[in-house]
Motif scaffolding. Sequence first.
Motif, PDB file in Angstrom:
ATOM      1  N   ALA A   3      -8.483  10.610   2.723  1.00  0.00           N
ATOM      2  CA  ALA A   3      -9.026  10.117   1.060  1.00  0.00           C
ATOM      3  C   ALA A   3      -8.797   8.773   1.081  1.00  0.00           C
ATOM      4  O   ALA A   3      -9.199   8.042   0.497  1.00  0.00           O
ATOM      5  CB  ALA A   3      -8.446  10.972   0.086  1.00  0.00           C
ATOM      6  N   PHE A   4      -7.512   8.485   1.400  1.00  0.00           N
ATOM      7  CA  PHE A   4      -6.856   7.080   1.076  1.00  0.00           C
ATOM      8  C   PHE A   4      -7.300   6.147   2.351  1.00  0.00           C
ATOM      9  O   PHE A   4      -8.003   4.997   1.793  1.00  0.00           O
ATOM     10  CB  PHE A   4      -5.392   7.236   1.416  1.00  0.00           C
ATOM     11  CG  PHE A   4      -4.722   6.029   1.416  1.00  0.00           C
ATOM     12  CD1 PHE A   4      -4.596   5.061   0.106  1.00  0.00           C
ATOM     13  CD2 PHE A   4      -3.876   5.292   2.310  1.00  0.00           C
ATOM     14  CE1 PHE A   4      -4.369   3.877  -0.277  1.00  0.00           C
ATOM     15  CE2 PHE A   4      -3.344   3.888   1.969  1.00  0.00           C
ATOM     16  CZ  PHE A   4      -3.272   3.413   0.868  1.00  0.00           C
ATOM     17  N   TYR A  33       0.915  -1.143  -0.109  1.00  0.00           N
ATOM     18  CA  TYR A  33      -0.117  -0.033   0.049  1.00  0.00           C
ATOM     19  C   TYR A  33       1.039   1.269  -0.195  1.00  0.00           C
ATOM     20  O   TYR A  33       2.113   1.216   0.656  1.00  0.00           O
ATOM     21  CB  TYR A  33      -0.970   0.050   1.185  1.00  0.00           C
ATOM     22  CG  TYR A  33      -1.639  -1.113   1.394  1.00  0.00           C
ATOM     23  CD1 TYR A  33      -2.939  -1.089   0.774  1.00  0.00           C
ATOM     24  CD2 TYR A  33      -1.498  -2.342   2.063  1.00  0.00           C
ATOM     25  CE1 TYR A  33      -3.741  -2.125   0.803  1.00  0.00           C
ATOM     26  CE2 TYR A  33      -2.570  -3.221   2.349  1.00  0.00           C
ATOM     27  CZ  TYR A  33      -3.662  -3.229   1.480  1.00  0.00           C
ATOM     28  OH  TYR A  33      -4.517  -4.312   1.785  1.00  0.00           O
ATOM     29  N   LYS A  81     -13.719   1.523   1.354  1.00  0.00           N
ATOM     30  CA  LYS A  81     -14.438   1.258   0.581  1.00  0.00           C
ATOM     31  C   LYS A  81     -14.107  -0.177  -0.171  1.00  0.00           C
ATOM     32  O   LYS A  81     -15.004  -0.925  -0.555  1.00  0.00           O
ATOM     33  CB  LYS A  81     -14.611   2.342  -0.704  1.00  0.00           C
ATOM     34  CG  LYS A  81     -15.443   2.270  -1.817  1.00  0.00           C
ATOM     35  CD  LYS A  81     -15.551   3.440  -2.639  1.00  0.00           C
ATOM     36  CE  LYS A  81     -16.518   3.080  -3.832  1.00  0.00           C
ATOM     37  NZ  LYS A  81     -16.513   4.272  -4.612  1.00  0.00           N
ATOM     38  N   THR A  82     -12.847  -0.584  -0.462  1.00  0.00           N
ATOM     39  CA  THR A  82     -12.463  -1.674  -0.980  1.00  0.00           C
ATOM     40  C   THR A  82     -12.190  -2.821   0.114  1.00  0.00           C
ATOM     41  O   THR A  82     -11.548  -3.726  -0.363  1.00  0.00           O
ATOM     42  CB  THR A  82     -11.129  -1.397  -1.910  1.00  0.00           C
ATOM     43  OG1 THR A  82     -10.210  -1.027  -0.871  1.00  0.00           O
ATOM     44  CG2 THR A  82     -11.676  -0.422  -3.079  1.00  0.00           C
ATOM     45  N   THR A 136     -10.658   5.111   0.415  1.00  0.00           N
ATOM     46  CA  THR A 136     -10.404   4.064  -0.527  1.00  0.00           C
ATOM     47  C   THR A 136     -10.257   2.795   0.210  1.00  0.00           C
ATOM     48  O   THR A 136     -10.879   1.795  -0.255  1.00  0.00           O
ATOM     49  CB  THR A 136      -9.303   4.584  -1.215  1.00  0.00           C
ATOM     50  OG1 THR A 136      -9.571   5.770  -1.974  1.00  0.00           O
ATOM     51  CG2 THR A 136      -8.932   3.637  -2.416  1.00  0.00           C
TER      52      THR A 136
END
Length: 64
Positions: A35-36, A13, A42-43, A39
């Motif tokens: 923001a990361f 990552y 969400k994944t 992500t």
Amino acid sequence: MKVLVEYTQAGLYKDQTWGAPIKRKKGQLQAVEPAFAATLIKTQKACLRTDIDGEIIISHGSHH
């Protein structure tokens, strides 16, 4: 400002677009940009860590 996440999947990552990928283990904690974190969540690669009161843990320093 960064928020604390816990990785739910091991893998490579990177927190910043220009940064080199870093190997993370399942269960490892890291302070990342919001923001990361979004992500990753969400994944389903990480979950947001909260304190005992359910509040988001925020890191204002560059290292946590």
